[in-house]
Motif scaffolding. Structure first.
Motif, PDB file in Angstrom:
ATOM      1  N   ALA A  20     -23.550  -6.941  10.771  1.00  0.00           N
ATOM      2  CA  ALA A  20     -23.839  -6.419   9.433  1.00  0.00           C
ATOM      3  C   ALA A  20     -24.997  -7.162   8.780  1.00  0.00           C
ATOM      4  N   ILE A  21     -25.058  -8.477   8.923  1.00  0.00           N
ATOM      5  CA  ILE A  21     -26.170  -9.224   8.308  1.00  0.00           C
ATOM      6  C   ILE A  21     -27.467  -8.931   9.046  1.00  0.00           C
ATOM      7  N   PHE A  36     -22.115  -4.949   4.677  1.00  0.00           N
ATOM      8  CA  PHE A  36     -22.090  -6.397   4.891  1.00  0.00           C
ATOM      9  C   PHE A  36     -20.974  -7.047   4.088  1.00  0.00           C
TER      10      PHE A  36
END
Length: 233
Positions: free
Chosen positions: A118-119, A145
């Motif tokens: 996600a990051i 995120f």
């Protein structure tokens, strides 16, 4: 005895569910401004539905505190205020911190991989378009995120309440002209959060999420146009 749920649309969604989703999105996105009166005749024309599904949708939104029902005055979009924003910050800090702490305690390698993915996805997208508008895809990745940080908390009720709080916060953010470009390094803040979570450093993650959320509120409060036009106190 089976209760009727109203006419169904394609995909199994009811007419009430459809207009609820559309009204909710328009409130959270700021299309329907804080304090705006929600007149049934206007809503029927705008959303192309009858009185019954509209009333059901508005009643549901009132239960979520996104709409207010006042005696003899009907439905209004919930106002915004400094005191409400302060309370929202307090509850989000507590909820996000608890969700992250529980996820650090319970999360496995797959959860960690979700945070890392996600990051990475968030870092591949700029928050603003070339025209200076908030990029919708960045908004989606930003939400994914933050969701990933608490995904292993093992508490459906916490996640449900957290989602509602996040929607309330999104309304404030989207009403602010200063979000997300107010001298802020979004990516660094999010990378630091991800690093602390993956390192299982609950104390550092708690400090960072509280600071991150507080910074957003500071930026919203600094928006003079928003304070003058929409804040009720």
């Amino acid at each position: 005895m089976t209760m009727a749920r109203g006419p169904a649309l394609k995909g199994g969604k009811t007419l009430m569910g459809s207009v609820y989703d559309r009204l909710r999105a328009d409130i959270v996105d700021g299309e329907l401004r804080p304090g705006a009166r929600l007149r049934f005749e206007e809503l029927k024309e705008t959303y192309g539905v009858g009185l019954s599904p509209l009333r059901e949708a508005l009643t549901r939104l009132a239960a979520e505190k996104l709409v207010v029902l006042e005696q003899n005055r009907g439905f209004h979009v919930a106002p915004i205020s400094r005191s409400d924003l302060d309370d929202l910050l307090f509850m989000r800090q507590e909820t996000e911190s608890l969700g992250i702490r529980r996820s650090i305690e319970r999360g496995d390698d797959q959860w960690e991989a979700g945070v890392v993915a996600a990051i990475h996805a968030l870092g591949k997208r700029e928050s603003l378009t070339p025209e200076g508008h908030v990029d919708p895809e960045w908004e989606r990745r930003h939400r994914v995120f933050h969701d990933s940080l608490v995904a292993a908390c093992d508490s459906p009720r916490l996640l449900l309440y957290r989602e509602l709080l996040t929607d309330h916060a999104d309304r404030y953010r989207k009403l602010s002209h200063h979000y997300p470009s107010a001298g802020r390094d979004h990516l660094s803040e999010h990378v630091a959060l991800a690093d602390a979570v993956v390192a299982r450093d609950a104390e550092e993650a708690n400090r960072l999420i509280r600071k991150h959320l507080a910074r957003t509120v500071e930026i919203i409060i600094s928006d003079e146009d928003l304070r003058d036009s929409a804040f009720s106190d």
